[in-house]
Design a protein around this motif. Structure first.
Motif, mmCIF file in Angstrom:
data_model
loop_
_atom_site.group_PDB
_atom_site.id
_atom_site.type_symbol
_atom_site.label_atom_id
_atom_site.label_comp_id
_atom_site.label_asym_id
_atom_site.label_seq_id
_atom_site.Cartn_x
_atom_site.Cartn_y
_atom_site.Cartn_z
ATOM 1 N N PRO A 96 -0.211 1.145 -10.361
ATOM 2 C CA PRO A 96 -1.577 0.663 -10.122
ATOM 3 C C PRO A 96 -1.606 -0.383 -9.018
ATOM 4 C CG PRO A 96 -0.703 -0.207 -12.186
ATOM 5 C CD PRO A 96 0.274 0.822 -11.706
ATOM 6 N N LEU A 97 -2.740 -0.524 -8.367
ATOM 7 C CA LEU A 97 -2.863 -1.441 -7.234
ATOM 8 C C LEU A 97 -2.548 -2.880 -7.642
ATOM 9 C CD1 LEU A 97 -3.679 -1.577 -4.234
ATOM 10 C CD2 LEU A 97 -6.014 -2.088 -4.994
ATOM 11 N N SER A 98 -2.937 -3.255 -8.877
ATOM 12 C CA SER A 98 -2.735 -4.634 -9.342
ATOM 13 C C SER A 98 -1.295 -4.925 -9.734
ATOM 14 C CB SER A 98 -3.640 -4.906 -10.552
ATOM 15 O OG SER A 98 -3.343 -3.983 -11.604
ATOM 16 N N ALA A 99 -0.416 -3.909 -9.709
ATOM 17 C CA ALA A 99 0.967 -4.113 -10.151
ATOM 18 C C ALA A 99 1.736 -5.059 -9.245
ATOM 19 C CB ALA A 99 1.693 -2.770 -10.232
ATOM 20 N N ALA A 100 1.303 -5.213 -8.004
ATOM 21 C CA ALA A 100 1.973 -6.156 -7.093
ATOM 22 C C ALA A 100 1.896 -7.573 -7.637
ATOM 23 C CB ALA A 100 1.329 -6.090 -5.709
ATOM 24 N N GLY A 101 0.797 -7.892 -8.310
ATOM 25 C CA GLY A 101 0.666 -9.221 -8.912
ATOM 26 C C GLY A 101 1.699 -9.450 -9.998
ATOM 27 N N LEU A 102 1.965 -8.418 -10.811
ATOM 28 C CA LEU A 102 2.980 -8.530 -11.859
ATOM 29 C C LEU A 102 4.362 -8.742 -11.251
ATOM 30 C CD1 LEU A 102 3.876 -8.362 -14.808
ATOM 31 C CD2 LEU A 102 3.954 -5.857 -14.568
ATOM 32 N N LEU A 103 4.651 -8.001 -10.175
ATOM 33 C CA LEU A 103 5.938 -8.142 -9.497
ATOM 34 C C LEU A 103 6.090 -9.562 -8.944
ATOM 35 C CD1 LEU A 103 8.188 -6.031 -9.015
ATOM 36 C CD2 LEU A 103 7.289 -5.734 -6.718
ATOM 37 N N SER A 104 5.032 -10.086 -8.363
ATOM 38 C CA SER A 104 5.063 -11.429 -7.815
ATOM 39 C C SER A 104 5.257 -12.473 -8.911
ATOM 40 C CB SER A 104 3.768 -11.710 -7.053
ATOM 41 O OG SER A 104 3.757 -13.003 -6.526
ATOM 42 N N ILE A 105 4.635 -12.253 -10.060
ATOM 43 C CA ILE A 105 4.772 -13.191 -11.179
ATOM 44 C C ILE A 105 6.204 -13.205 -11.697
ATOM 45 C CG2 ILE A 105 4.134 -13.559 -13.602
ATOM 46 C CD1 ILE A 105 1.282 -12.705 -12.818
ATOM 47 N N ILE A 106 6.847 -12.022 -11.798
ATOM 48 C CA ILE A 106 8.240 -11.953 -12.268
ATOM 49 C C ILE A 106 9.146 -12.741 -11.323
ATOM 50 C CG2 ILE A 106 10.205 -10.405 -12.650
ATOM 51 C CD1 ILE A 106 8.176 -8.272 -13.522
ATOM 52 N N VAL A 107 8.948 -12.544 -10.017
ATOM 53 C CA VAL A 107 9.749 -13.286 -9.034
ATOM 54 C C VAL A 107 9.505 -14.785 -9.174
ATOM 55 C CG1 VAL A 107 10.110 -13.702 -6.568
ATOM 56 C CG2 VAL A 107 9.846 -11.370 -7.395
ATOM 57 N N SER A 108 8.248 -15.182 -9.332
ATOM 58 C CA SER A 108 7.909 -16.606 -9.415
ATOM 59 C C SER A 108 8.479 -17.246 -10.678
ATOM 60 C CB SER A 108 6.391 -16.788 -9.377
ATOM 61 O OG SER A 108 5.854 -16.326 -8.159
ATOM 62 N N PRO A 145 0.815 -1.231 0.000
ATOM 63 C CA PRO A 145 0.000 0.000 0.000
ATOM 64 C C PRO A 145 0.843 1.275 0.000
ATOM 65 C CG PRO A 145 -0.933 -1.598 1.501
ATOM 66 C CD PRO A 145 0.381 -2.159 1.053
ATOM 67 N N LEU A 146 1.931 1.308 0.763
ATOM 68 C CA LEU A 146 2.810 2.481 0.759
ATOM 69 C C LEU A 146 3.652 2.536 -0.514
ATOM 70 C CD1 LEU A 146 4.116 2.566 4.458
ATOM 71 C CD2 LEU A 146 2.291 3.922 3.430
ATOM 72 N N MET A 147 4.147 1.383 -0.963
ATOM 73 C CA MET A 147 4.975 1.338 -2.165
ATOM 74 C C MET A 147 4.181 1.800 -3.380
ATOM 75 S SD MET A 147 6.783 -2.349 -1.442
ATOM 76 C CE MET A 147 7.638 -2.420 -3.013
ATOM 77 N N GLN A 148 2.945 1.339 -3.463
ATOM 78 C CA GLN A 148 2.105 1.672 -4.617
ATOM 79 C C GLN A 148 1.864 3.178 -4.719
ATOM 80 O OE1 GLN A 148 -1.764 2.010 -4.043
ATOM 81 N NE2 GLN A 148 -2.030 2.607 -6.169
ATOM 82 N N ARG A 149 1.700 3.810 -3.557
ATOM 83 C CA ARG A 149 1.484 5.258 -3.551
ATOM 84 C C ARG A 149 2.758 6.015 -3.919
ATOM 85 N NH1 ARG A 149 0.022 7.315 2.158
ATOM 86 N NH2 ARG A 149 2.283 7.026 2.364
ATOM 87 N N ASP A 150 3.905 5.595 -3.363
ATOM 88 C CA ASP A 150 5.162 6.292 -3.623
ATOM 89 C C ASP A 150 5.632 6.115 -5.065
ATOM 90 O OD1 ASP A 150 5.118 7.098 -1.046
ATOM 91 O OD2 ASP A 150 6.741 5.807 -0.340
#
Length: 437
Positions: free
Chosen positions: A35-47, A26-31
């Motif tokens: 977009p809020l859904s971008a965390a999913g993309l980051l998780s997919i890249i790591v996976s 929540p803090l990273m997304q604001r800074d």
């Protein structure tokens, strides 16, 4: 003992970055203005990086050995965590997500393979409990960094520092790793024998092993991701849902500590079957018309049931496929685990969006049913190797007990001889005193 401490520290380090992202997003997304859904993309890249890395790790193990590979992998994750902390854009974070996934995959396969071959089953359970310690520590570090005013970047800086310290510990103990590899040269050579992925998949039970870990991760990750939402849909407050997620992870960690003690007396497959039975019981209680307060208890049951399954399956891998195929088998299992964790929880989210999240227990029942079927088939296919390996292990245990009893008898005999000498000396002193008188 020093090497065992470093191995435990490496598993704690493996769990550190895994849960910081969810807490800090929540803090990273604001800074980062992402977009809020971008965390999913980051998780997919790591996976994806983790999957690729896990499949390449057997060849790297053959070239570098366990100690050096784990050291480099931890250094990769430390650098990636530091990169997260200095990132000023989401694209930059995606770039650092690549070494994060590559490092995590190599650590996972290399350390699990080492533990499965060289350590007792109890240590495998406790090592995965150590991962839970790291996973719990990550959000705590985020909370500390926010309270102290350094924000989410400070959390990743602290994670990077801790990982760097673990990497230094690995570097210091490299001579011990080399000495062990030199001492067991023939065993190490067979343990990391290079075999192609295509050839490995032709081995009986290897594909089933992939699906076992696929459905296990589908079960565990779906539970952690959707149990809070399910509780809210059943009428609980959101904060109760959040507490249930924490209780689920705590149940897994406590369950793995307890299963380490049970592993002293029971075989790996008995622990696997017992864990699946507890999960089935949890799913059954979820669908029964019981009072509402039973639901969080069921989620704790699911966590306790999941606890012994993963580490016991890992530890049984050399028994199923032989030490010469253990590294490749574990890399395939890790790939199945990560593929399941990527695909199935979002798939249930799609189903829930079309129906209702109330059908979550049905999805769990499907996952645990497929897991039980694959485990039974895998046990049947590899039953001869398992029986021979467990029989050999039991014989070694008996020989060890006989040797321990013989050593105890030798110590008792030495004690008795020492006591007799003391008594003789005492009697001689008394006799001399009497003669003087």
């Amino acid at each position: 003992m020093l090497l065992l401490i470093v191995i435990y520290a490496a598993f704690i380090g493996l769990g550190l970055p895994d849960t910081v992202l969810g807490a800090a997003w929540p803090l990273m997304q604001r800074d980062l203005m992402a977009p809020l859904s971008a965390a999913g993309l980051l998780s997919i890249i790591v996976s994806v990086g983790t999957i690729v890395s896990s499949l390449c790790t057997p060849a790297l193990l053959r070239l570098m050995g366990t100690g050096k590979l784990v050291f480099l992998s931890i250094a990769f994750t430390a650098a990636a965590s530091f990169g997260y902390g200095i990132s000023n854009s989401f694209a930059m974070m995606c770039l650092f997500a690549i070494p994060m996934g590559i490092g995590a995959g190599a650590i996972d396969v290399a350390m699990n393979n080492f533990a499965a071959i060289y350590l007792e089953s109890k240590h495998t359970s406790w090592l995965h409990a150590s991962w839970g310690v790291g996973a719990c520590l990550g959000p705590a570090l985020f909370s500390i960094s926010v309270v102290t005013g350094v924000g989410w970047r400070g959390a990743y800086d602290m994670v990077a520092l801790l990982l760097a310290l673990i990497a230094v510990m690995m570097l210091i103990t490299l001579p011990i790793w080399k000495k062990m590899e030199k001492r067991d040269a023939s065993q190490q050579e067979s343990a990391v024998k290079d075999i192609s992925l295509r050839a490995a998949l032709k081995v009986h039970g290897m594909k089933l092993s992939f699906w076992v870990f696929f459905f296990y991760s589908s079960l565990e990750i779906s539970t952690s991701l959707w149990c809070g939402t399910y509780l809210v849909a059943r009428g609980f407050e959101p904060e109760i849902g959040a507490i249930a997620v924490s209780l689920m992870f705590a149940s897994v960690m406590v369950g793995r500590i307890l299963s380490g003690f049970f592993a002293i007396k029971f075989t790996d497959m008995r622990l696997v079957h017992a864990g699946i039975a507890i999960v089935v019981l949890g799913c059954l209680v979820l669908v029964l018309p019981l009072p509402l307060w039973f639901t969080p208890v069921c989620i704790c049951l699911l966590g306790l049931g999941c606890a012994p399954v993963y580490p016991s399956l890992i530890h049984a891998t050399p028994a199923r496929f032989g030490e010469e195929l253990s590294g490749r088998a574990i890399s395939i299992q890790m790939a199945g685990s990560y593929v399941g964790s990527i695909l199935m929880p979002p798939a249930f989210g799609l189903v829930a969006s079309k129906t209702s999240v109330i059908v979550w227990p049905v999805a769990l029942a499907v996952f645990v049913g497929c897991l039980l079927l694959c485990v039974c088939l895998l046990d049947y296919v590899t039953r001869k190797k398992l029986h021979n390996a467990f029989a050999t292990e039991r014989i070694k245990d008996i020989l060890h007990q006989v040797e321990a009893m013989a050593e105890l008898r030798r110590k008792l005999r030495k004690e008795r001889r020492r006591e007799r000498r003391k008594n003789k000396l005492k009697q001689a002193r008394i006799k001399r005193k009497l003669d003087r008188q």
